[in-house]
Motif scaffolding. Sequence first.
Motif, PDB file in Angstrom:
ATOM      1  N   ASP A  56      72.518 -58.363   8.898  1.00 41.67           N
ATOM      2  CA  ASP A  56      73.571 -57.851   9.766  1.00 41.67           C
ATOM      3  C   ASP A  56      72.922 -57.151  10.963  1.00 41.67           C
ATOM      4  O   ASP A  56      71.762 -56.719  10.895  1.00 41.67           O
ATOM      5  CB  ASP A  56      74.443 -56.840   9.016  1.00 41.67           C
ATOM      6  N   GLY A  57      73.674 -57.009  12.027  1.00 46.29           N
ATOM      7  CA  GLY A  57      73.122 -56.326  13.192  1.00 46.29           C
ATOM      8  C   GLY A  57      74.206 -55.809  14.109  1.00 46.29           C
ATOM      9  O   GLY A  57      75.347 -56.262  14.068  1.00 46.29           O
ATOM     10  N   TYR A  58      73.835 -54.841  14.934  1.00 45.19           N
ATOM     11  CA  TYR A  58      74.736 -54.316  15.961  1.00 45.19           C
ATOM     12  C   TYR A  58      74.362 -54.978  17.283  1.00 45.19           C
ATOM     13  O   TYR A  58      73.323 -55.638  17.392  1.00 45.19           O
ATOM     14  CB  TYR A  58      74.666 -52.790  16.037  1.00 45.19           C
ATOM     15  N   GLY A  59      75.214 -54.847  18.276  1.00 45.27           N
ATOM     16  CA  GLY A  59      75.070 -55.576  19.527  1.00 45.27           C
ATOM     17  C   GLY A  59      73.675 -55.614  20.120  1.00 45.27           C
ATOM     18  O   GLY A  59      73.088 -56.681  20.292  1.00 45.27           O
ATOM     19  N   TYR A  60      73.125 -54.438  20.450  1.00 44.57           N
ATOM     20  CA  TYR A  60      71.823 -54.443  21.111  1.00 44.57           C
ATOM     21  C   TYR A  60      70.725 -54.980  20.191  1.00 44.57           C
ATOM     22  O   TYR A  60      69.801 -55.651  20.644  1.00 44.57           O
ATOM     23  CB  TYR A  60      71.437 -53.059  21.642  1.00 44.57           C
ATOM     24  N   ASP A  61      70.839 -54.719  18.903  1.00 42.43           N
ATOM     25  CA  ASP A  61      69.865 -55.240  17.934  1.00 42.43           C
ATOM     26  C   ASP A  61      69.875 -56.769  17.950  1.00 42.43           C
ATOM     27  O   ASP A  61      68.817 -57.408  17.904  1.00 42.43           O
ATOM     28  CB  ASP A  61      70.201 -54.717  16.536  1.00 42.43           C
ATOM     29  N   ILE A  62      71.053 -57.359  18.042  1.00 41.63           N
ATOM     30  CA  ILE A  62      71.169 -58.820  18.078  1.00 41.63           C
ATOM     31  C   ILE A  62      70.561 -59.360  19.374  1.00 41.63           C
ATOM     32  O   ILE A  62      69.838 -60.355  19.353  1.00 41.63           O
ATOM     33  CB  ILE A  62      72.633 -59.243  17.880  1.00 41.63           C
ATOM     34  N   VAL A  63      70.819 -58.687  20.487  1.00 38.50           N
ATOM     35  CA  VAL A  63      70.203 -59.073  21.766  1.00 38.50           C
ATOM     36  C   VAL A  63      68.682 -59.043  21.633  1.00 38.50           C
ATOM     37  O   VAL A  63      67.988 -59.989  22.024  1.00 38.50           O
ATOM     38  CB  VAL A  63      70.656 -58.141  22.919  1.00 38.50           C
ATOM     39  N   ARG A  64      68.150 -57.963  21.086  1.00 39.56           N
ATOM     40  CA  ARG A  64      66.699 -57.816  20.922  1.00 39.56           C
ATOM     41  C   ARG A  64      66.119 -58.924  20.042  1.00 39.56           C
ATOM     42  O   ARG A  64      65.086 -59.505  20.357  1.00 39.56           O
ATOM     43  CB  ARG A  64      66.371 -56.441  20.308  1.00 39.56           C
ATOM     44  N   ARG A  65      66.812 -59.232  18.943  1.00 35.61           N
ATOM     45  CA  ARG A  65      66.321 -60.264  18.031  1.00 35.61           C
ATOM     46  C   ARG A  65      66.353 -61.645  18.682  1.00 35.61           C
ATOM     47  O   ARG A  65      65.449 -62.461  18.460  1.00 35.61           O
ATOM     48  CB  ARG A  65      67.123 -60.233  16.728  1.00 35.61           C
ATOM     49  N   LEU A  66      67.362 -61.915  19.498  1.00 32.82           N
ATOM     50  CA  LEU A  66      67.398 -63.181  20.238  1.00 32.82           C
ATOM     51  C   LEU A  66      66.220 -63.249  21.211  1.00 32.82           C
ATOM     52  O   LEU A  66      65.544 -64.274  21.317  1.00 32.82           O
ATOM     53  CB  LEU A  66      68.721 -63.325  20.992  1.00 32.82           C
ATOM     54  N   ARG A  67      65.973 -62.166  21.923  1.00 32.63           N
ATOM     55  CA  ARG A  67      64.852 -62.128  22.873  1.00 32.63           C
ATOM     56  C   ARG A  67      63.519 -62.262  22.142  1.00 32.63           C
ATOM     57  O   ARG A  67      62.631 -62.974  22.608  1.00 32.63           O
ATOM     58  CB  ARG A  67      64.913 -60.848  23.710  1.00 32.63           C
ATOM     59  N   ASP A  68      63.388 -61.587  21.016  1.00 37.48           N
ATOM     60  CA  ASP A  68      62.158 -61.701  20.223  1.00 37.48           C
ATOM     61  C   ASP A  68      61.929 -63.129  19.738  1.00 37.48           C
ATOM     62  O   ASP A  68      60.794 -63.554  19.543  1.00 37.48           O
ATOM     63  CB  ASP A  68      62.186 -60.752  19.015  1.00 37.48           C
ATOM     64  N   ALA A  69      63.024 -63.865  19.542  1.00 35.97           N
ATOM     65  CA  ALA A  69      62.927 -65.259  19.088  1.00 35.97           C
ATOM     66  C   ALA A  69      62.576 -66.204  20.233  1.00 35.97           C
ATOM     67  O   ALA A  69      62.383 -67.398  20.009  1.00 35.97           O
ATOM     68  CB  ALA A  69      64.243 -65.686  18.437  1.00 35.97           C
ATOM     69  N   GLY A  70      62.515 -65.665  21.463  1.00 37.26           N
ATOM     70  CA  GLY A  70      62.123 -66.489  22.597  1.00 37.26           C
ATOM     71  C   GLY A  70      63.251 -66.842  23.543  1.00 37.26           C
ATOM     72  O   GLY A  70      63.064 -67.600  24.489  1.00 37.26           O
ATOM     73  N   ILE A  71      64.439 -66.295  23.310  1.00 36.02           N
ATOM     74  CA  ILE A  71      65.566 -66.553  24.196  1.00 36.02           C
ATOM     75  C   ILE A  71      65.663 -65.366  25.154  1.00 36.02           C
ATOM     76  O   ILE A  71      66.552 -64.517  25.049  1.00 36.02           O
ATOM     77  CB  ILE A  71      66.873 -66.766  23.401  1.00 36.02           C
ATOM     78  N   GLY A  72      64.730 -65.321  26.081  1.00 37.70           N
ATOM     79  CA  GLY A  72      64.610 -64.182  26.985  1.00 37.70           C
ATOM     80  C   GLY A  72      65.682 -64.098  28.040  1.00 37.70           C
ATOM     81  O   GLY A  72      65.924 -63.031  28.601  1.00 37.70           O
ATOM     82  N   ASP A  73      66.351 -65.204  28.330  1.00 35.73           N
ATOM     83  CA  ASP A  73      67.363 -65.217  29.388  1.00 35.73           C
ATOM     84  C   ASP A  73      68.727 -64.720  28.932  1.00 35.73           C
ATOM     85  O   ASP A  73      69.659 -64.686  29.721  1.00 35.73           O
ATOM     86  CB  ASP A  73      67.539 -66.641  29.938  1.00 35.73           C
ATOM     87  N   VAL A  74      68.845 -64.329  27.685  1.00 34.62           N
ATOM     88  CA  VAL A  74      70.152 -63.924  27.161  1.00 34.62           C
ATOM     89  C   VAL A  74      70.544 -62.563  27.736  1.00 34.62           C
ATOM     90  O   VAL A  74      69.738 -61.639  27.797  1.00 34.62           O
ATOM     91  CB  VAL A  74      70.161 -63.898  25.609  1.00 34.62           C
ATOM     92  N   GLY A  75      71.785 -62.482  28.198  1.00 35.76           N
ATOM     93  CA  GLY A  75      72.280 -61.229  28.759  1.00 35.76           C
ATOM     94  C   GLY A  75      73.056 -60.427  27.744  1.00 35.76           C
ATOM     95  O   GLY A  75      73.715 -60.986  26.864  1.00 35.76           O
ATOM     96  N   ASP A  76      72.984 -59.117  27.883  1.00 41.64           N
ATOM     97  CA  ASP A  76      73.706 -58.229  26.970  1.00 41.64           C
ATOM     98  C   ASP A  76      75.195 -58.554  26.948  1.00 41.64           C
ATOM     99  O   ASP A  76      75.797 -58.681  25.877  1.00 41.64           O
ATOM    100  CB  ASP A  76      73.528 -56.766  27.386  1.00 41.64           C
ATOM    101  N   ALA A  77      75.805 -58.686  28.121  1.00 41.90           N
ATOM    102  CA  ALA A  77      77.249 -58.932  28.200  1.00 41.90           C
ATOM    103  C   ALA A  77      77.624 -60.250  27.531  1.00 41.90           C
ATOM    104  O   ALA A  77      78.669 -60.342  26.874  1.00 41.90           O
ATOM    105  CB  ALA A  77      77.707 -58.929  29.657  1.00 41.90           C
ATOM    106  N   SER A  78      76.779 -61.259  27.670  1.00 40.58           N
ATOM    107  CA  SER A  78      77.060 -62.552  27.032  1.00 40.58           C
ATOM    108  C   SER A  78      77.072 -62.424  25.519  1.00 40.58           C
ATOM    109  O   SER A  78      77.933 -62.985  24.845  1.00 40.58           O
ATOM    110  CB  SER A  78      76.016 -63.593  27.441  1.00 40.58           C
ATOM    111  N   VAL A  79      76.125 -61.674  24.974  1.00 40.66           N
ATOM    112  CA  VAL A  79      76.045 -61.509  23.521  1.00 40.66           C
ATOM    113  C   VAL A  79      77.231 -60.689  23.012  1.00 40.66           C
ATOM    114  O   VAL A  79      77.854 -61.048  22.013  1.00 40.66           O
ATOM    115  CB  VAL A  79      74.704 -60.879  23.100  1.00 40.66           C
TER     116      VAL A  79
END
Length: 125
Positions: A23-46
């Motif tokens: 499970d995760g909260y918003g910013y944690d999910i953004v961070r995990r996506l970026r850590d997985a290599g999806i660096g272009d993901v925006g906070d608002a989009s997530v």
Amino acid sequence: MDTTQLLKGVLDLAVLAVVRDEDGYGYDIVRRLRDAGIGDVGDASVYGTLRRLYSAGALSSYVVPSDGGPHRKYYAINPQGTRMLDEQTDTWVQFAVAMSGLLHPHAKTQDTAIFRPRPEAGAQR
């Protein structure tokens, strides 16, 4: 290639995959996506994707109090979300195999296993 357009089509799948194991909260999910290599993901989009998936019944949520700041709203995948993840994974694999065939027409095999998540990834739920 600008990955922004690609990401729009698969952000639901990516978010479901991130919360599949934890499970995760918003910013944690953004961070995990970026850590997985999806660096272009925006906070608002997530955050928008989380709200949409929650409204669609694919995620459940709960609030966890925080000592050092505001409470955090955690998201968890539920059975409907797991079905959605499985269906979207199948679609993604078919698409990725087709694209691989177009990009590498002389390859001897089209091994779909490289496009599938590890079998143990969803075993905890």
